[in-house]
Scaffold this motif. Structure first.
Motif, PDB file in Angstrom:
ATOM      1  N   THR A   4      -2.517   7.302   1.006  1.00  0.00           N
ATOM      2  CA  THR A   4      -2.351   7.013  -0.415  1.00  0.00           C
ATOM      3  C   THR A   4      -3.371   5.973  -0.865  1.00  0.00           C
ATOM      4  O   THR A   4      -3.993   6.114  -1.930  1.00  0.00           O
ATOM      5  CB  THR A   4      -0.925   6.516  -0.697  1.00  0.00           C
ATOM      6  N   ILE A   5      -3.560   4.942  -0.057  1.00  0.00           N
ATOM      7  CA  ILE A   5      -4.557   3.916  -0.381  1.00  0.00           C
ATOM      8  C   ILE A   5      -5.955   4.514  -0.393  1.00  0.00           C
ATOM      9  O   ILE A   5      -6.736   4.318  -1.333  1.00  0.00           O
ATOM     10  CB  ILE A   5      -4.472   2.752   0.620  1.00  0.00           C
ATOM     11  N   LEU A   6      -6.291   5.256   0.662  1.00  0.00           N
ATOM     12  CA  LEU A   6      -7.643   5.806   0.782  1.00  0.00           C
ATOM     13  C   LEU A   6      -7.955   6.796  -0.343  1.00  0.00           C
ATOM     14  O   LEU A   6      -9.100   6.872  -0.808  1.00  0.00           O
ATOM     15  CB  LEU A   6      -7.808   6.497   2.142  1.00  0.00           C
ATOM     16  N   ASP A  59       9.638   8.644   1.268  1.00  0.00           N
ATOM     17  CA  ASP A  59      10.620   9.646   1.693  1.00  0.00           C
ATOM     18  C   ASP A  59      10.032  10.607   2.716  1.00  0.00           C
ATOM     19  O   ASP A  59      10.728  11.094   3.617  1.00  0.00           O
ATOM     20  CB  ASP A  59      11.145  10.421   0.478  1.00  0.00           C
ATOM     21  N   ARG A  60       8.732  10.845   2.623  1.00  0.00           N
ATOM     22  CA  ARG A  60       8.058  11.715   3.580  1.00  0.00           C
ATOM     23  C   ARG A  60       8.011  11.063   4.965  1.00  0.00           C
ATOM     24  O   ARG A  60       8.199  11.720   5.987  1.00  0.00           O
ATOM     25  CB  ARG A  60       6.646  12.017   3.081  1.00  0.00           C
ATOM     26  N   VAL A  61       7.785   9.766   4.997  1.00  0.00           N
ATOM     27  CA  VAL A  61       7.765   9.034   6.263  1.00  0.00           C
ATOM     28  C   VAL A  61       9.161   9.020   6.877  1.00  0.00           C
ATOM     29  O   VAL A  61       9.316   9.190   8.093  1.00  0.00           O
ATOM     30  CB  VAL A  61       7.263   7.593   6.046  1.00  0.00           C
ATOM     31  N   ASP A  76       1.066   8.186   5.746  1.00  0.00           N
ATOM     32  CA  ASP A  76       1.224   8.476   4.318  1.00  0.00           C
ATOM     33  C   ASP A  76       0.837   7.273   3.463  1.00  0.00           C
ATOM     34  O   ASP A  76       0.198   7.428   2.409  1.00  0.00           O
ATOM     35  CB  ASP A  76       2.664   8.897   4.022  1.00  0.00           C
ATOM     36  N   ALA A  77       1.211   6.077   3.894  1.00  0.00           N
ATOM     37  CA  ALA A  77       0.811   4.873   3.155  1.00  0.00           C
ATOM     38  C   ALA A  77      -0.699   4.702   3.205  1.00  0.00           C
ATOM     39  O   ALA A  77      -1.339   4.405   2.186  1.00  0.00           O
ATOM     40  CB  ALA A  77       1.515   3.653   3.735  1.00  0.00           C
ATOM     41  N   ASP A  85      -1.884  -3.922   9.672  1.00  0.00           N
ATOM     42  CA  ASP A  85      -0.505  -3.563   9.992  1.00  0.00           C
ATOM     43  C   ASP A  85      -0.079  -2.228   9.374  1.00  0.00           C
ATOM     44  O   ASP A  85       0.870  -2.153   8.595  1.00  0.00           O
ATOM     45  CB  ASP A  85       0.425  -4.697   9.555  1.00  0.00           C
ATOM     46  N   ILE A  86      -0.784  -1.184   9.774  1.00  0.00           N
ATOM     47  CA  ILE A  86      -0.468   0.168   9.285  1.00  0.00           C
ATOM     48  C   ILE A  86       0.746   0.729  10.007  1.00  0.00           C
ATOM     49  O   ILE A  86       1.562   1.443   9.431  1.00  0.00           O
ATOM     50  CB  ILE A  86      -1.682   1.099   9.464  1.00  0.00           C
TER      51      ILE A  86
END
Length: 234
Positions: A18-20, A206-208, A14-15, A8-9
């Motif tokens: 960050t994980i990768l 905030d970027r999203v 950006d999320a 569920d990306i």
């Protein structure tokens, strides 16, 4: 082997990045729904294809985009899904992207570590649309009603992380990378290294939000999308 488990990306690059950038992993399992709600579904798709997940199953939103049907998602966010699908996802994905989405299987089964693993987005009885917030024995059936026997069940769709064991089945939902709805706005994902681990990480939400502000013209929809991202709940 250390496996990164994502689900569920929803267009939230950006999320995902960050994980990768923060996590160590040898392989990836993806449990569906890279499209809708977020501003960059095309870039999420490109990133996933570069990762070449060993397991990739179809999500209901990806199926809706690929086949031009309704997402069958929850009533509280259905209008947001339709709007973002029509005004963001369908404008950013190419015909080739949509053909690729059509090729993704509804479920996968593998054997590893002397155990059977079953992967699905919703639940075995209803791969695209079935919600399973916790283990539900009645969901452990295939499309013709036969019982599914597995050691481990992995699923997504609810945007709520969960882990447990019931009726000799270990089950795991990593939660949502890009649209958490359990009250914690941090990106949610999982790790498998012989055992399952739930993980959360803060990302530049905030970027999203700024990206959505440039894409979503309806102010009421924009405010609701921002609220979900900032609060982690509908």
């Amino acid at each position: 082997m250390r496996i990164l488990i994502l689900s569920d990306i929803h267009g939230n690059l950006d999320a995902l990045k960050t994980i990768l950038d923060s996590e160590r992993y040898d392989a990836v399992w993806f449990l569906g729904d890279l499209t809708d709600y977020g501003p960059e579904p095309h870039m999420v798709l490109d990133t996933l294809r570069d990762l070449r997940p060993e397991v990739w199953v179809m999500g209901n939103h990806d199926y809706a985009n690929a086949h031009g049907v309704d997402c069958g998602c929850g009533e509280k966010t259905h209008d947001l899904s339709v709007y973002t699908r029509e005004n963001i996802t369908q404008k950013l994905l190419t015909k080739e992207d949509l053909e690729f989405l059509k090729s993704i299987p509804l479920y996968r089964e593998i054997r590893m570590d002397a155990r059977d693993f079953y992967f699905v987005h919703g639940c075995p009885a209803d791969p695209l649309y079935g919600y399973m917030f916790d283990f539900m024995p009645e969901c452990m059936r295939n499309e013709i009603g036969g019982m599914i026997h597995t050691d481990i069940l992995l699923f997504g769709h609810t945007h709520f992380p969960v882990r447990g064991i019931k009726e000799n089945v270990e089950y795991f939902n990593p939660g949502s990378v890009g649209q958490p709805r359990d009250g914690d706005p941090r990106a949610s994902y999982g790790i498998y290294d012989g055992e399952f681990h739930l993980r959360r990480i803060k990302y530049p939400v905030d970027r999203v939000v700024r990206k959505l502000e440039n894409l979503v013209e309806r102010r009421d929809y924009l405010e609701r999308l921002k609220s979900i991202l900032l609060k982690g709940k509908v």
